[in-house]
Design an enzyme around this catalytic site. Structure first.
Site, PDB file in Angstrom:
ATOM      1  N   ILE A  96       0.847  -1.190   0.000  1.00  0.00           N
ATOM      2  CA  ILE A  96       0.000   0.000   0.000  1.00  0.00           C
ATOM      3  C   ILE A  96       0.885   1.244   0.000  1.00  0.00           C
ATOM      4  O   ILE A  96       1.857   1.317   0.757  1.00  0.00           O
ATOM      5  CB  ILE A  96      -0.871   0.054   1.288  1.00  0.00           C
ATOM      6  CG1 ILE A  96      -1.701  -1.213   1.458  1.00  0.00           C
ATOM      7  CG2 ILE A  96      -1.728   1.297   1.335  1.00  0.00           C
ATOM      8  CD1 ILE A  96      -2.854  -1.336   0.536  1.00  0.00           C
ATOM      9  N   CYS A  97       0.534   2.225  -0.815  1.00  0.00           N
ATOM     10  CA  CYS A  97       1.181   3.543  -0.725  1.00  0.00           C
ATOM     11  C   CYS A  97       0.138   4.588  -1.118  1.00  0.00           C
ATOM     12  O   CYS A  97      -1.041   4.275  -1.240  1.00  0.00           O
ATOM     13  CB  CYS A  97       2.456   3.615  -1.565  1.00  0.00           C
ATOM     14  SG  CYS A  97       2.202   3.602  -3.340  1.00  0.00           S
ATOM     15  N   ASN A  98       0.577   5.813  -1.336  1.00  0.00           N
ATOM     16  CA  ASN A  98      -0.374   6.880  -1.650  1.00  0.00           C
ATOM     17  C   ASN A  98      -1.212   6.561  -2.888  1.00  0.00           C
ATOM     18  O   ASN A  98      -2.428   6.624  -2.841  1.00  0.00           O
ATOM     19  CB  ASN A  98       0.346   8.212  -1.853  1.00  0.00           C
ATOM     20  CG  ASN A  98       0.774   8.826  -0.552  1.00  0.00           C
ATOM     21  OD1 ASN A  98       0.134   8.645   0.470  1.00  0.00           O
ATOM     22  ND2 ASN A  98       1.883   9.540  -0.577  1.00  0.00           N
TER      23      ASN A  98
END
Length: 112
Positions: A7-9
């Site tokens: 998960i990231c931005n």
């Protein structure tokens, strides 16, 4: 098959890391698959994975993400140095170790 969710931005920087992790898993005969999604799409994707790894740029959301998945699976931040260097092998090994740790903890709790 062990399923790893990064998960990231926006899911783009972790997407590249996922590709490298999948290449390493395939080359080493590791039965694992990584995929990446943006943090905003977490709810639609975490139910069929064994571990959630978050990009270091959103590490401040670690506790929130743990609550959102209901502590049902391991969640940890990716080491920023490994992330920056795209050290996919180290990230893959860390994710797999979290899965093993979770299953060991669950086994101990089940025996109690």
């Amino acid at each position: 098959m062990k399923n790893i969710l990064l998960i990231c931005n926006e899911g783009m920087s972790t997407g590249y890391l996922c590709n490298k992790m999948n290449e390493i898993a395939l080359a080493q005969g590791i039965n694992a698959r990584a995929r990446a999604v943006p943090e905003s799409a977490l709810e639609g994707h975490y139910k069929d994975v064994d571990v959630v790894m978050i990009g270091p740029q959103i590490k401040y959301l670690l506790d929130s993400i743990r609550q959102r998945v209901g502590h049902s699976l391991p969640v940890d931040a990716i080491n920023p140095i490994d992330f920056g260097r795209t050290n996919a092998k180290a990230v893959l090994e860390h994710a797999l170790s979290l899965i093993v740790e979770q299953s060991t903890t669950t086994d101990v709790e089940d025996d109690a």
